[in-house]
Design a protein around this motif. Structure first.
Motif, mmCIF file in Angstrom:
data_model
loop_
_atom_site.group_PDB
_atom_site.id
_atom_site.type_symbol
_atom_site.label_atom_id
_atom_site.label_comp_id
_atom_site.label_asym_id
_atom_site.label_seq_id
_atom_site.Cartn_x
_atom_site.Cartn_y
_atom_site.Cartn_z
ATOM 1 N N ILE A 128 84.101 -10.992 -69.260
ATOM 2 C CA ILE A 128 83.976 -10.855 -68.261
ATOM 3 C C ILE A 128 83.492 -9.450 -67.764
ATOM 4 C CG2 ILE A 128 85.223 -13.028 -68.352
ATOM 5 C CD1 ILE A 128 87.518 -10.696 -66.540
ATOM 6 N N ASN A 166 81.060 -7.663 -66.750
ATOM 7 C CA ASN A 166 80.346 -6.926 -65.792
ATOM 8 C C ASN A 166 80.200 -8.463 -64.747
ATOM 9 O OD1 ASN A 166 79.830 -4.862 -67.669
ATOM 10 N ND2 ASN A 166 78.212 -5.785 -68.552
ATOM 11 N N LYS A 167 81.196 -9.613 -64.758
ATOM 12 C CA LYS A 167 80.507 -10.335 -63.379
ATOM 13 C C LYS A 167 80.685 -10.200 -62.609
ATOM 14 C CE LYS A 167 80.542 -13.933 -67.315
ATOM 15 N NZ LYS A 167 81.084 -15.896 -67.740
ATOM 16 N N GLY A 168 80.162 -10.484 -61.250
ATOM 17 C CA GLY A 168 80.749 -10.434 -59.778
ATOM 18 C C GLY A 168 80.589 -8.818 -59.918
#
Length: 304
Positions: A27, A29-31
């Motif tokens: 997660i 790099n998500k968002g």
């Protein structure tokens, strides 16, 4: 075997949970906006800095590396000039290329982690600098034929010409290989002259030691880390988020806050622009008109 160094109150760094670590990389790099960068300024003062032996300045080179000029001396903090840090590339240019630095008189090292202690950079410095390092690190320098080194434990003090140096506590840890965890110490440095006192915090979590440091020294300028704080379960005891860094600064009773340790390398989930935004929001909410926030651009020089 020598007993490992410890933090105040025997606080250990956050334990790594392998399942959480695997999820973190999924997660990470998500968002996240990974294109925006912290501000950079081309340093047009290089010739002046190379010649200056009379005025007091400080320049942010990147991450935790500053050039401080004080009492005719050139001082470097945690000199790291690599284009990469492990698998992470440098996100912004160097504030000053190593080859353009003046001759260095003093180097202070906060701890052994690779983003703070880089032997390849130290060996390329011009001049004949004296290095002040935490206890347990001198042997690593001597192995590389670097012998002008003084080791320090917390609250040890040194005098170099007209400058006093004091090694002060931090809440962190140390490692350079699988077998040397906490075999060398960690901490921050007070750089004290009769005109100005700098505090270089190194790398640290929020802890009660800031009160102790502030009670012992009258600090004019504090270089404070604000990055590498997310996720909290991984970084919370060893790094500060921007809000904690502001509280630490207030604990110190210092006059000016200079943020560092953000935006140069991406070492965890947070980004440099995120850290800056949170710092400015927290600073505004604290309403401290008697304090000064000096948010430097990479490469910016402040003349005191």
């Amino acid at each position: 075997m020598k007993r490992p160094f410890q933090n105040l109150d025997n606080i250990d760094k956050n334990k790594i949970n392998l399942r959480k670590l695997y999820h973190y990389f999924q997660i990470r790099n998500k968002g996240k906006d990974l294109k925006s960068r912290i501000p950079v300024e081309e340093n047009t003062n290089i010739h002046y800095l190379q010649q200056n032996r009379s005025h007091m300045t400080y320049t942010w080179i990147g991450h935790s590396t500053f050039l401080i000029q004080c009492h005719g001396l050139n001082i470097l903090t945690d000199p790291v000039f690599s284009k990469r840090m492990g698998t992470e590339r440098r996100l912004v240019p160097l504030g000053i290329e190593l080859e353009k630095l003046p001759e260095i008189d003093i180097v202070v090292i906060s701890h052994a982690h690779f983003d703070h202690l880089e032997f390849s950079s130290i060996k390329r410095l011009k001049g004949n600098p004296h290095l002040f390092v935490p206890c347990g690190l001198k042997k690593l320098f001597n192995l590389r034929k670097i012998t002008s080194v003084s080791e320090a434990n917390w609250w040890n003090s040194f005098k170099y010409k007209d400058i006093k140096l004091h090694f002060v506590p931090a809440q962190h840890w140390s490692r350079r290989n699988l077998f040397d965890k906490n075999r060398a110490h960690w901490g921050g440095w007070i750089i004290q002259s009769d005109q100005h006192t700098f505090y270089f915090a190194g790398d640290t979590g929020y802890f009660r030691g800031f009160y102790d440091i502030g009670n012992r020294f009258t600090i004019d300028t504090a270089f404070m880390p604000i990055g590498d704080y997310e996720p909290e379960w991984m970084s919370g005891l060893q790094h500060m988020n921007p809000e904690q860094a502001v509280q630490a600064f207030l604990d110190l009773g210092a006059k000016a806050f200079v943020p560092m340790h953000y935006g140069t390398y991406r070492l965890s989930m947070d980004t440099g622009p995120e850290a800056l935004e949170r710092l400015h929001a927290e600073w505004s909410s604290r309403n401290t008109p008697d304090k000064k926030l000096n948010t430097l651009k990479i490469g910016e020089t402040i003349l005191l």
